[in-house]
Motif scaffolding. Structure first.
Motif, mmCIF file in Angstrom:
data_model
loop_
_atom_site.group_PDB
_atom_site.id
_atom_site.type_symbol
_atom_site.label_atom_id
_atom_site.label_comp_id
_atom_site.label_asym_id
_atom_site.label_seq_id
_atom_site.Cartn_x
_atom_site.Cartn_y
_atom_site.Cartn_z
ATOM 1 N N TYR A 1 0.967 -1.202 0.009
ATOM 2 C CA TYR A 1 0.142 -0.079 -0.122
ATOM 3 C C TYR A 1 0.950 1.157 -0.078
ATOM 4 O O TYR A 1 0.249 2.262 -0.092
ATOM 5 N N VAL A 2 2.317 1.131 0.231
ATOM 6 C CA VAL A 2 2.874 2.273 0.245
ATOM 7 C C VAL A 2 4.319 2.498 -0.734
ATOM 8 O O VAL A 2 4.478 1.382 -1.138
ATOM 9 N N GLU A 3 4.870 3.415 -0.846
ATOM 10 C CA GLU A 3 6.004 3.437 -1.679
ATOM 11 C C GLU A 3 7.045 4.055 -0.906
ATOM 12 O O GLU A 3 6.838 4.809 0.132
ATOM 13 N N PRO A 4 8.311 3.939 -1.321
ATOM 14 C CA PRO A 4 9.664 4.584 -0.712
ATOM 15 C C PRO A 4 9.419 6.065 -0.595
ATOM 16 O O PRO A 4 8.565 6.716 -1.519
ATOM 17 N N SER A 5 9.784 6.666 0.556
ATOM 18 C CA SER A 5 9.790 7.993 0.541
ATOM 19 C C SER A 5 8.384 8.444 1.138
ATOM 20 O O SER A 5 8.383 9.659 1.401
ATOM 21 N N GLU A 6 7.403 7.691 1.296
ATOM 22 C CA GLU A 6 6.106 8.082 1.799
ATOM 23 C C GLU A 6 6.137 8.119 3.213
ATOM 24 O O GLU A 6 6.648 7.295 4.057
ATOM 25 N N ARG A 7 5.303 9.116 3.620
ATOM 26 C CA ARG A 7 5.222 9.286 5.298
ATOM 27 C C ARG A 7 4.254 8.411 5.672
ATOM 28 O O ARG A 7 2.828 8.532 4.895
ATOM 29 N N VAL A 8 4.313 7.748 6.735
ATOM 30 C CA VAL A 8 2.910 6.824 7.129
ATOM 31 C C VAL A 8 2.800 7.174 8.665
ATOM 32 O O VAL A 8 3.539 7.699 9.305
ATOM 33 N N SER A 9 1.538 6.927 8.938
ATOM 34 C CA SER A 9 1.061 7.149 10.457
ATOM 35 C C SER A 9 0.966 5.978 11.229
ATOM 36 O O SER A 9 1.134 4.741 10.473
ATOM 37 N N PRO A 10 1.031 5.867 12.380
ATOM 38 C CA PRO A 10 1.149 4.678 13.460
ATOM 39 C C PRO A 10 -0.401 4.047 12.831
ATOM 40 O O PRO A 10 -1.388 4.246 12.959
ATOM 41 N N ASN A 11 0.027 2.537 12.753
ATOM 42 C CA ASN A 11 -1.378 1.663 12.464
ATOM 43 C C ASN A 11 -1.787 1.918 11.109
ATOM 44 O O ASN A 11 -2.583 1.193 10.650
ATOM 45 N N GLN A 12 -1.038 2.647 10.305
ATOM 46 C CA GLN A 12 -1.544 2.719 8.819
ATOM 47 C C GLN A 12 -0.935 1.436 8.162
ATOM 48 O O GLN A 12 0.073 0.878 8.007
ATOM 49 N N THR A 13 -1.973 0.940 7.144
ATOM 50 C CA THR A 13 -1.365 -0.709 6.531
ATOM 51 C C THR A 13 -0.179 -0.362 5.602
ATOM 52 O O THR A 13 -0.484 0.446 4.662
#
Length: 387
Positions: free
Chosen positions: A201-213
């Motif tokens: 669901y994410v890509e490198p350099s993307e910022r994620v939040s806690p518990n984000q899949t």
């Protein structure tokens, strides 16, 4: 006139009265002969022919009450992975379809900030430890002086309070250091088991939040399951751990034995309940997400294990109290009523239990026009007999 002598020698002559007697005897004999011939020639009254009925042979219930539903293959063990902390994705080590081993690092967050927080926590812990050691020495000194009477009780109590405060600050610093160490460790996302990636669901350099899949992963150790939805009219006829069969259209409709693992108690939508089946053998080429055809044997488990049989739906006769029976033919084609308990209905067949055995002959159609005790003629089963 009376003849006294015969006209012809050797021949007896009769009088007129003698001839009348002979005539009477001949008439009576003729009448008796006619009566005997008449009674023997007339045929006896013919009995009514037996009524012809269409019959069916009772079949075993195995496979008779089958319902086919659509399902989907899924991994028996699957989970969504996420970071417990926020940050920027620094590295993704896997993509969709990639395999991994338990404990492998799948993704990493930038840890510069968390490293600084940890270093500060370590320094605070050292400072709190030094303050604790100093407070302990001060208390020991005041305690020794108090024993000799050189100091007051209030000064000893103050030293005790300072020692307690220093100990609390040290314990808090230790906890902060452990939290910082944990956060630093959580910048690496580890695999909980051996398996493969089903979704990213994410890509490198993307910022994620806690518990984000970040990733969906599936396990290889527990195989696959099939999930389907069963209508409310059938859910009560399924039992956990019962044996079923599935076929896989993508794999040449290969039949695979399965066992019901879970029968849902809450509907998902439109009063359909989830049912999960576990595959009983590995299937080469099987992948999560494939379509499956689920062939469910419905009916009471006790019915399937006892003398359950299946008969044509048209053979059932319902009594006034809504109980049911059929008419069975004995060896002499005489009808007898057999009481039954009605089970699952599938198409034109119905599963029943009662005093019926596979191979028994029953009236399949037109049972309303005959009765127990009647002797019938068997037309046979199926419309082809009418040709």
């Amino acid at each position: 006139m009376v003849l006294s002598e015969p006209l012809v020698p050797g021949v007896e002559c009769y009088t007129s009265s003698g001839w009348r007697s002979v005539a009477v005897l001949l008439t009576v004999a003729s009448l008796l002969l006619q009566a005997g011939c008449s009674s023997s020639a007339e045929p006896a009254e013919a009995a009514d022919p037996p009524q012809v009925v269409d019959t069916a042979v009772v079949q075993p219930a195995d496979g008779g009450s089958q319902v086919t539903l659509s399902g989907r293959v899924k991994a028996a063990e699957q989970t969504s992975l996420s970071f417990e902390i926020s940050g920027e994705i620094e590295r993704l080590s896997v993509d969709v379809g990639d395999s991994f081993e338990a404990g492998d690092t799948l993704a990493v967050l930038g840890d510069a900030r968390y490293q600084l927080v940890y270093d500060r926590a370590v320094a605070s812990e050292k400072e709190a430890k030094a303050a604790l050691d100093e407070a302990r020495l001060a208390f020991d000194r005041q305690s020794s002086l108090r024993e000799k009477g050189y100091t007051s009780q209030s000064q000893l109590d103050s030293a005790q309070a300072q020692l307690d405060s220093a100990r609390s600050r040290y314990e808090s610093a230790v906890a902060s250091r452990r939290i910082a160490a944990r956060d630093l460790r959580l910048t690496a996302l580890k695999a909980p088991f051996t398996g493969s990636v089903s979704q990213r669901y994410v890509e490198p350099s993307e910022r994620v939040s806690p518990n984000q899949t970040v990733l969906d992963v599936i396990s290889d150790r527990d195989g696959f399951e099939v999930e389907t939805s069963v209508p409310e009219t059938l859910i009560g006829q399924l039992r956990a751990h019962s044996k079923q069969t599935i076929t896989l259209p993508a794999l040449d409709n290969q039949p695979v034995p399965a066992t019901i693992k879970h029968v849902g108690t809450q509907p998902q939508s439109s009063n359909n309940y989830p049912v999960v089946l576990t595959l009983q053998q590995p299937v080469e080429g099987l992948r999560s997400g494939m379509t499956a055809q689920v062939h469910l044997q419905v009916g009471d488990a006790a019915e399937a294990a006892s003398k359950a049989v299946r008969i044509p739906l048209t053979a059932l006769l319902y009594d006034g109290d809504r109980s049911a029976h059929v008419l069975r033919l004995d060896a002499d084609n005489r009808l007898e009523a057999v009481d039954l308990t009605v089970g699952a209905i599938s198409g034109q067949q119905v599963a029943v239990t009662g005093n019926l055995d596979p191979g028994d002959r029953i009236v399949a159609r037109g049972a309303e026009f005959v009765a127990p005790g009647d002797v019938v003629a068997e037309l046979g089963q199926g419309p082809q007999r009418y040709n």
